[in-house]
Design a protein around this motif. Structure first.
Motif, PDB file in Angstrom:
ATOM      1  N   LYS A   1      -5.069   0.589   4.559  1.00  0.00           N
ATOM      2  CA  LYS A   1      -6.092   0.784   3.535  1.00  0.00           C
ATOM      3  C   LYS A   1      -6.499   2.250   3.460  1.00  0.00           C
ATOM      4  O   LYS A   1      -6.606   2.830   2.372  1.00  0.00           O
ATOM      5  CB  LYS A   1      -7.310  -0.090   3.872  1.00  0.00           C
ATOM      6  CG  LYS A   1      -8.514   0.126   2.965  1.00  0.00           C
ATOM      7  CD  LYS A   1      -9.690  -0.716   3.445  1.00  0.00           C
ATOM      8  CE  LYS A   1     -10.939  -0.413   2.640  1.00  0.00           C
ATOM      9  NZ  LYS A   1     -12.113  -1.167   3.145  1.00  0.00           N
ATOM     10  N   GLU A   2      -6.704   2.859   4.640  1.00  0.00           N
ATOM     11  CA  GLU A   2      -7.086   4.275   4.668  1.00  0.00           C
ATOM     12  C   GLU A   2      -5.963   5.170   4.160  1.00  0.00           C
ATOM     13  O   GLU A   2      -6.215   6.261   3.642  1.00  0.00           O
ATOM     14  CB  GLU A   2      -7.467   4.683   6.095  1.00  0.00           C
ATOM     15  CG  GLU A   2      -8.727   4.030   6.623  1.00  0.00           C
ATOM     16  CD  GLU A   2      -8.494   2.613   7.094  1.00  0.00           C
ATOM     17  OE1 GLU A   2      -7.311   2.198   7.151  1.00  0.00           O
ATOM     18  OE2 GLU A   2      -9.470   1.896   7.376  1.00  0.00           O
TER      19      GLU A   2
ATOM     20  N   ILE B   1      -5.973   9.254  -2.316  1.00  0.00           N
ATOM     21  CA  ILE B   1      -6.708   9.369  -3.585  1.00  0.00           C
ATOM     22  C   ILE B   1      -7.826  10.403  -3.471  1.00  0.00           C
ATOM     23  O   ILE B   1      -8.029  11.231  -4.366  1.00  0.00           O
ATOM     24  CB  ILE B   1      -7.280   7.998  -3.991  1.00  0.00           C
ATOM     25  CG1 ILE B   1      -6.145   7.002  -4.258  1.00  0.00           C
ATOM     26  CG2 ILE B   1      -8.164   8.122  -5.226  1.00  0.00           C
ATOM     27  CD1 ILE B   1      -6.617   5.590  -4.536  1.00  0.00           C
ATOM     28  N   LYS B   2      -8.546  10.386  -2.361  1.00  0.00           N
ATOM     29  CA  LYS B   2      -9.687  11.293  -2.186  1.00  0.00           C
ATOM     30  C   LYS B   2      -9.262  12.738  -1.976  1.00  0.00           C
ATOM     31  O   LYS B   2     -10.079  13.657  -2.132  1.00  0.00           O
ATOM     32  CB  LYS B   2     -10.540  10.833  -1.006  1.00  0.00           C
ATOM     33  CG  LYS B   2     -11.216   9.486  -1.237  1.00  0.00           C
ATOM     34  CD  LYS B   2     -11.957   9.019   0.010  1.00  0.00           C
ATOM     35  CE  LYS B   2     -12.612   7.669  -0.217  1.00  0.00           C
ATOM     36  NZ  LYS B   2     -13.278   7.169   1.002  1.00  0.00           N
TER      37      LYS B   2
ATOM     38  N   PHE C   1      -7.286   0.221  -6.975  1.00  0.00           N
ATOM     39  CA  PHE C   1      -7.105  -0.121  -5.569  1.00  0.00           C
ATOM     40  C   PHE C   1      -8.249  -0.995  -5.060  1.00  0.00           C
ATOM     41  O   PHE C   1      -8.023  -1.929  -4.274  1.00  0.00           O
ATOM     42  CB  PHE C   1      -6.995   1.152  -4.733  1.00  0.00           C
ATOM     43  CG  PHE C   1      -6.659   0.889  -3.296  1.00  0.00           C
ATOM     44  CD1 PHE C   1      -5.465   0.276  -2.951  1.00  0.00           C
ATOM     45  CD2 PHE C   1      -7.531   1.252  -2.276  1.00  0.00           C
ATOM     46  CE1 PHE C   1      -5.151   0.031  -1.616  1.00  0.00           C
ATOM     47  CE2 PHE C   1      -7.221   1.008  -0.953  1.00  0.00           C
ATOM     48  CZ  PHE C   1      -6.022   0.392  -0.621  1.00  0.00           C
ATOM     49  N   GLN C   2      -9.482  -0.737  -5.483  1.00  0.00           N
ATOM     50  CA  GLN C   2     -10.608  -1.570  -5.071  1.00  0.00           C
ATOM     51  C   GLN C   2     -10.466  -2.992  -5.606  1.00  0.00           C
ATOM     52  O   GLN C   2     -10.797  -3.970  -4.916  1.00  0.00           O
ATOM     53  CB  GLN C   2     -11.933  -0.945  -5.542  1.00  0.00           C
ATOM     54  CG  GLN C   2     -12.274   0.366  -4.851  1.00  0.00           C
ATOM     55  CD  GLN C   2     -12.365   0.218  -3.343  1.00  0.00           C
ATOM     56  OE1 GLN C   2     -12.869  -0.782  -2.837  1.00  0.00           O
ATOM     57  NE2 GLN C   2     -11.861   1.221  -2.630  1.00  0.00           N
TER      58      GLN C   2
ATOM     59  N   GLN D   1      -8.725   4.740  -8.103  1.00  0.00           N
ATOM     60  CA  GLN D   1      -9.680   4.157  -7.152  1.00  0.00           C
ATOM     61  C   GLN D   1     -10.116   2.770  -7.599  1.00  0.00           C
ATOM     62  O   GLN D   1     -10.226   1.839  -6.787  1.00  0.00           O
ATOM     63  CB  GLN D   1     -10.898   5.084  -7.020  1.00  0.00           C
ATOM     64  CG  GLN D   1     -11.869   4.700  -5.915  1.00  0.00           C
ATOM     65  CD  GLN D   1     -11.341   5.049  -4.543  1.00  0.00           C
ATOM     66  OE1 GLN D   1     -10.429   5.849  -4.409  1.00  0.00           O
ATOM     67  NE2 GLN D   1     -11.892   4.421  -3.518  1.00  0.00           N
TER      68      GLN D   1
ATOM     69  N   ASN E   1       0.825  -1.211   0.000  1.00  0.00           N
ATOM     70  CA  ASN E   1       0.000   0.000   0.000  1.00  0.00           C
ATOM     71  C   ASN E   1       0.861   1.264   0.000  1.00  0.00           C
ATOM     72  O   ASN E   1       0.531   2.256  -0.656  1.00  0.00           O
ATOM     73  CB  ASN E   1      -0.940  -0.005   1.208  1.00  0.00           C
ATOM     74  CG  ASN E   1      -2.103  -0.961   1.037  1.00  0.00           C
ATOM     75  OD1 ASN E   1      -2.490  -1.274  -0.087  1.00  0.00           O
ATOM     76  ND2 ASN E   1      -2.660  -1.439   2.129  1.00  0.00           N
TER      77      ASN E   1
ATOM     78  N   GLU F   1      -6.605   5.229   0.385  1.00  0.00           N
ATOM     79  CA  GLU F   1      -7.883   5.848   0.028  1.00  0.00           C
ATOM     80  C   GLU F   1      -7.895   7.337   0.352  1.00  0.00           C
ATOM     81  O   GLU F   1      -8.419   8.150  -0.416  1.00  0.00           O
ATOM     82  CB  GLU F   1      -9.019   5.137   0.769  1.00  0.00           C
ATOM     83  CG  GLU F   1      -9.256   3.707   0.298  1.00  0.00           C
ATOM     84  CD  GLU F   1     -10.357   3.020   1.065  1.00  0.00           C
ATOM     85  OE1 GLU F   1     -10.640   3.465   2.202  1.00  0.00           O
ATOM     86  OE2 GLU F   1     -10.953   2.056   0.541  1.00  0.00           O
ATOM     87  N   THR F   2      -7.320   7.706   1.493  1.00  0.00           N
ATOM     88  CA  THR F   2      -7.280   9.124   1.867  1.00  0.00           C
ATOM     89  C   THR F   2      -6.463   9.935   0.876  1.00  0.00           C
ATOM     90  O   THR F   2      -6.826  11.070   0.526  1.00  0.00           O
ATOM     91  CB  THR F   2      -6.695   9.267   3.284  1.00  0.00           C
ATOM     92  OG1 THR F   2      -7.473   8.487   4.189  1.00  0.00           O
ATOM     93  CG2 THR F   2      -6.713  10.718   3.739  1.00  0.00           C
TER      94      THR F   2
END
Length: 694
Positions: free
Chosen positions: A630-631, A637-638, A611-612, A608, A586, A634-635
């Motif tokens: 994981k966060e 990317i967002k 990664f999913q 996204q 990650n 995702e954090t």
């Protein structure tokens, strides 16, 4: 006798009752007079003849009460009646009745005195019961009067007084709890003021008070919170201790030492201090040399930051050699000056402690203090040369406590000096007797083969054996504590708290090496660099680097199963390996996204999607939940969708990302919808965050 009584009943006679429990029956009983009894008894009689008459009575006369005597006698009459026979039969019945009556009279007269006596007793008992009933009635009436006039009021006052005392105690408890609840605010203020001894003292006092009120649920939560606060204070103490290495301040260091003394960890403080001095030397020299290398290179290429110190020194040019060496000497002089002042401080305060200990009467405390002083003095003397030779070992994931323990073991137990000089001093020879030679890895152990996961089986045997040994020591602790002399118990507690308890922490750094080599993270970065991220339409198919990474994990899983056939892999070890590999993957994904030169909205959506897809397939390979870091992905990317103001706050809150990752996020991802001034503002915010790290 029973036959006579039954017959007497049929003839209308009554016998005295054998039990006097039925008073009504006694009162209604007609007792024959003495004259009647005397008349019956005075009649001439022949006992034998009377008995024969009674025996001649038919058995049917002694049957149940429902027997009808008249009907029975009438039915016995012959069809043709004979007066003479009837009179004879009548006379016979009269004789039988007379015999039974006389027999009954004899029995009644025989029992008459007892009957009269018992009747008198029953009458007396009845009178007594009536008197008792009157007394009980009067007593109840008086009790009701007392209850209404005195008892209820008095007991009410006592109950109210007791309730008052309970409420006063509760009020005191609530005030104490309120004070305890506000302690965290005061602790924060004291930490900001760098009053570490006061903060620790307050925290320990609060813990003692909290143990008194631990039956309250809010206090039990507060107790755990205080423990967390104490651990936080220790972490801040460690940070404060590290500041000593470059700028020694007497007042600051005195507070830190007082705080460690309150915690009973003066030896730990000295171990930590040496680790910080080692780290300070490494960071100082690296930054000085790095500055000259980048200056001579004439660009801002970050590849130099990833080099080892020895490799970095090879890039120093001849022209910059002398200035670089001079700056190195100046920087190291500052560090060693702080070290010298630290030694001076301990010499001064050790003398004061010796004087106070000699005046005191606590022999055990004096011996413990003396041992601490000896340990610190020896540590500082050896540190003058040892801190230059430490290589602050690949233990990047190890805690400061583990690093301190390993350094202490190396200094106190490992003989690193191999000398053939027979003229060595006696003291040095005696010290080396207590040490063991430095261990060497057997040439049969191969740590470079990917098929064996880089010696995982051997690493498991070594590490888990040590963890198992530590667990056995934990089981033995109560027994050792019971037989250990009181003088040596502090040393036993130190051994358990500083050595035995750190054994399990070896797992992470040891297995991290396997995780770092088991997956080809560099190949994934290269594949991600070839992806086109500035696409104009939303893609429905993920990129190939995801499949490649998943194949790496599948191969890792197969190799792990093969190794487990040779050596059983405990579940904690398996979980740590998977956690390390997933975390590194990650982190590599975020690093790959940070290398992107151009990216569109659709490209960010593709990230996204990739990664999913990776998460969905990965969850089928491992039971680790939640997925590590994981966060973290995702954090990142967002963050692309944040506005300028939100992004500045986000940058300050998320310091887990590197400067490069944050800079790329601003330049590449946000560059399309913010102006140059806003971008420069965000870059300045990143630089402000990065400056303390340097």
């Amino acid at each position: 006798m029973q036959k006579i009584k039954s017959l007497m009943t049929r003839q209308g006679l009554k016998s005295p009752p054998e039990s006097f429990s039925d008073l009504g029956a006694i009162e209604s009983l007609r007792v024959p007079g003495k004259e009647e009894f005397r008349e019956l008894r005075e009649q001439p009689s022949d006992p034998q003849a009377e008995q024969e008459l009674i025996n001649s009575i038919e058995q049917v006369y002694f049957s149940t009460d429902s027997f009808d005597i008249v009907k029975y006698e009438l039915e016995k009459l012959p069809p043709v009646l004979n007066l003479q026979e009837l009179e004879e039969y009548r006379d016979k019945l009269k004789q039988q009745q007379a015999a039974v009556s006389k027999k009954v009279a004899d029995l009644i007269l025989e029992k008459q005195p007892a009957y009269v006596k018992e009747l008198e007793r029953v009458t007396s008992l009845q009178t007594g019961l009536q008197l008792a009933a009157v007394i009980c009635t009067n007593g109840r009436r008086h009790l009701n009067i007392a209850k209404e006039g005195f008892t209820q009021a008095s007991l009410g006052l006592l109950a109210n007084q007791r309730k008052r005392q309970l409420l006063i105690g509760l009020l005191k408890s609530l005030r104490t709890i309120k004070t305890l609840q506000r302690t965290d605010v005061r602790l924060s203020e004291m930490l900001e003021e760098e009053d570490y001894p006061g903060a620790i003292q307050l925290c320990l006092e609060c813990q003692k008070a909290a143990s008194t009120f631990k039956h309250y649920s809010c206090i039990s939560e507060l107790n755990s919170k205080l423990q967390d606060t104490l651990e936080q204070i220790e972490e801040q103490l460690d940070v404060a201790l590290s500041k000593i290495c470059k700028n020694f301040d007497v007042n600051h260091y005195t507070k830190v030492q007082q705080a460690y003394r309150l915690l009973g960890k003066t030896q730990t403080a000295m171990d930590q201090l040496h680790m910080h001095f080692t780290q300070a030397i490494h960071n100082t020299v690296f930054q000085v040399v790095l500055g000259y290398v980048e200056l001579c290179a004439g660009n801002t290429d970050t590849k130099f930051q990833k080099l080892q110190y020895k490799d970095l020194c090879t890039h120093v040019t001849p022209d910059s050699y002398i200035p670089c060496l001079a700056d190195l000497c100046k920087a190291l002089w500052e560090v060693m000056l702080s070290y010298y002042r630290t030694m001076e401080w301990h010499e001064k305060h050790d003398n004061e402690d010796t004087t106070s200990a000699s005046e005191g009467s606590n022999m055990m405390g004096a011996e413990e203090t003396s041992f601490d002083r000896g340990y610190i003095k020896k540590k500082l003397e050896h540190g003058l040369t040892r801190i230059w030779q430490l290589e602050s070992t690949g233990l990047g994931l190890s805690s400061s406590r583990l690093r301190t323990t390993l350094n202490r073991i190396q200094e106190s137990l490992i003989d690193l000096e191999v000398s053939a000089d027979s003229a060595a001093t006696l003291t040095a020879a005696e010290e080396r007797k207590e040490k063991v030679p430095s261990p060497h890895l057997s040439h049969l152990v191969v740590l470079t083969s990917g098929d064996t996961l880089y010696g995982l089986a051997e690493r498991v045997v070594a590490t888990e054996s040590l963890v198992f040994l530590a667990e056995q020591f934990e089981f033995l602790q109560p027994h050792l504590d019971a037989v250990m002399p009181a003088v040596k118990k502090p040393f036993l507690q130190q051994f358990y708290s500083q050595t035995v308890s750190t054994a399990s922490e070896l797992r992470k750094p040891i297995y991290w090496i396997v995780a770092g080599k088991a997956i080809d993270y560099e190949q994934m970065l290269l594949l991600m660099a070839n992806v086109k991220w500035d696409v104009k339409e939303i893609m429905s198919q993920h990129n190939i680097y995801v499949d490649t990474l998943l194949k790496e994990f599948e191969q890792f899983n197969m190799r792990l199963n093969e190794v487990s056939k040779r050596v059983r892999i405990p579940l904690p070890v398996s979980n740590i390996l998977w956690e390390h590999c997933i975390r590194l993957a990650n982190r590599t994904i975020v690093e790959g996204y940070a290398n992107v030169k151009k990216c569109s909205n659709e490209g960010r959506a593709l990230m996204q999607l990739d990664f999913q897809q990776f998460l969905m397939k990965l969850e089928k390979l491992t039971d680790i939940r939640p997925i590590p870091d994981k966060e973290f992905v995702e954090t990142y990317i967002k963050a692309y969708y944040l506005t300028e103001n939100d992004m500045e706050r986000w940058i300050k809150e998320h310091r887990e990302y590197s400067t490069k990752q944050l800079t790329n996020l601003v330049n590449v991802c946000l560059g399309s919808h913010i102006n140059k001034k806003a971008r420069q503002k965000l870059l300045s915010a990143i630089d402000d965050i990065d400056r303390p790290k340097r």
